[in-house]
Design an enzyme around this catalytic site. Structure first.
Site, PDB file in Angstrom:
ATOM      1  N   GLU A  99       0.828  -1.213   0.000  1.00 21.12           N
ATOM      2  CA  GLU A  99       0.000   0.000   0.000  1.00 21.12           C
ATOM      3  C   GLU A  99       0.865   1.267   0.000  1.00 21.12           C
ATOM      4  O   GLU A  99       0.514   2.244  -0.635  1.00 21.12           O
ATOM      5  CB  GLU A  99      -0.970   0.011   1.190  1.00 21.12           C
TER       6      GLU A  99
ATOM      7  N   TYR B  16      -6.789   6.600   3.416  1.00 20.53           N
ATOM      8  CA  TYR B  16      -6.807   5.489   2.455  1.00 20.53           C
ATOM      9  C   TYR B  16      -5.990   4.288   2.972  1.00 20.53           C
ATOM     10  O   TYR B  16      -6.491   3.164   3.046  1.00 20.53           O
ATOM     11  CB  TYR B  16      -6.273   5.936   1.073  1.00 20.53           C
TER      12      TYR B  16
ATOM     13  N   ASP C  55      -9.871   5.577  -3.207  1.00 15.43           N
ATOM     14  CA  ASP C  55      -8.786   6.162  -3.999  1.00 15.43           C
ATOM     15  C   ASP C  55      -9.370   6.636  -5.340  1.00 15.43           C
ATOM     16  O   ASP C  55     -10.596   6.652  -5.518  1.00 15.43           O
ATOM     17  CB  ASP C  55      -7.660   5.134  -4.205  1.00 15.43           C
TER      18      ASP C  55
END
Ligand code: SF4
Length: 348
Positions: free
Chosen positions: A49, A130, A148
């Site tokens: 991520e 996020y 996103d």
């Protein structure tokens, strides 16, 4: 925006469940075999991520594989020095992500056990709404919806949201509550990955593949045929900047300069020197002009031959002589490594 658009079919619970089932069923079969999805772990999720922020999946894959080989877990990453961390990030750009990931690893290693609480993750360096939602949903099955750019595109199309967003970040903030309303409570991590995967592989910015989309029957704009209108985001203002760089070589060495300002995205990274005028004995001919974009700024970098004042004391400078045989061990920004190789070859 906190409520789903009135009269949309996903307001009805039975439709929402059907939507989740169709999306998850498609994901179970069609998902791309990505390295962080095989033998998944909290560590792999966190690393992927961080790397995937602002960077395409195909670019990330070789970096991720290399990273897992060098730093296979939080502990080994935490124990490493920052130069080594940055070296293994070289070329991925946005180096603050690497520094923050390194700091995060040091903190996580102090925890008795990994926290499932999104607030604990949001308190860590480099972790925003996020990443915290992605980590807690994928690793701990917590029902926290990610939002996103892909999710914004899919949801503004499904709900035909006509709002004109100031920029991408504002759109993500405003669409997140919509995403939260329709997340699967049974498989939130898979659901989050599925909706992002749909955005990345089917619901393209241009020419979305509506005819093979697993949620076409729920999509207002897909059924109407005007999906490409969404999302509506105002064009970002771009900035332009000219920079002068110097090609200063002596026998078997080249002069490089490290960015020391911690607030700069390239902090800790070497590039061709900018040098102040007083450091330069003589400015030579222009070798070439190169362009690159960092964030919202388009840079035009002019690279000149330069001759350094021999009396200059480099000890108090951010500059350093690097032997050609050592240049692979130095962490250079991706574009500068490419330009240096190119210029060097042109003089061979
Ligand atoms: Fe995107 Fe088309 Fe699917 Fe709607 S139907 S989500 S516009 S691909």
């Amino acid at each position: 925006m906190n409520n789903l658009k009135s009269k949309h079919m996903l307001e009805k619970n039975s439709h929402k469940l059907r939507f989740q089932k169709d999306l998850l069923g498609w994901f179970d079969i069609q998902q791309r075999p990505l390295p962080w999805r095989s033998n998944p772990s909290l560590y792999k999720t966190v690393v992927s991520e961080f790397m995937l922020q602002q960077t395409r999946v195909l670019t990330v894959i070789p970096y991720f594989n290399n990273w897992i080989n060098i730093f296979p877990n939080f502990q080994l990453l935490a124990n490493s020095n920052e130069d080594n961390v940055l070296k293994n990030w070289e070329g991925l750009g946005y180096y603050s992500r690497a520094r923050n990931l390194h700091k995060l690893a040091k903190i996580v290693c102090l925890w008795d056990s990994p926290s499932k609480d999104i607030k604990d993750w949001q308190a860590l360096p480099g972790v925003g709404p996020y990443i915290s939602a992605a980590i807690t949903s994928i690793s701990f099955n917590q029902p926290n919806a990610v939002c996103d750019g892909n999710v914004v595109r899919v949801l503004t199309r499904i709900f035909a949201i006509h709002e004109n967003f100031k920029d991408g970040a504002t759109a993500q903030k405003k669409i997140q509550p919509v995403a939260q309303k329709i997340i699967s409570l049974i498989r939130p991590g898979d659901y989050n990955q599925a909706i992002m995967e749909l955005g990345a592989t089917v619901c393209h910015k241009h020419n979305p593949l509506c005819t093979i989309c697993p949620v076409h029957s729920f999509c207002t704009s897909g059924r109407k045929g005007d999906s490409e209108k969404f999302p509506i985001i105002s064009k970002k203002r771009k900035f332009k900047k000219n920079v002068e760089r110097y090609w200063i070589v002596s026998e078997s060495k080249i002069l490089l300069q490290k960015e020391n300002n911690n607030s700069n995205r390239l902090a800790g990274i070497y590039e061709l020197p900018k040098c102040s005028e007083k450091d330069i004995l003589k400015k030579g001919n222009l070798i070439c002009k190169k362009n690159r974009t960092i964030g919202q700024t388009d840079y035009s970098e002019s690279i000149f031959h330069g001759y350094l004042d021999p009396k200059l004391d480099l000890k108090n400078q951010t500059m350093k002589w690097v032997k050609w045989e050592e240049i692979d061990r130095i962490t250079l920004s991706g574009p500068h490594r490419k330009w240096i190789e190119e210029i060097r070859k042109s003089f061979d």
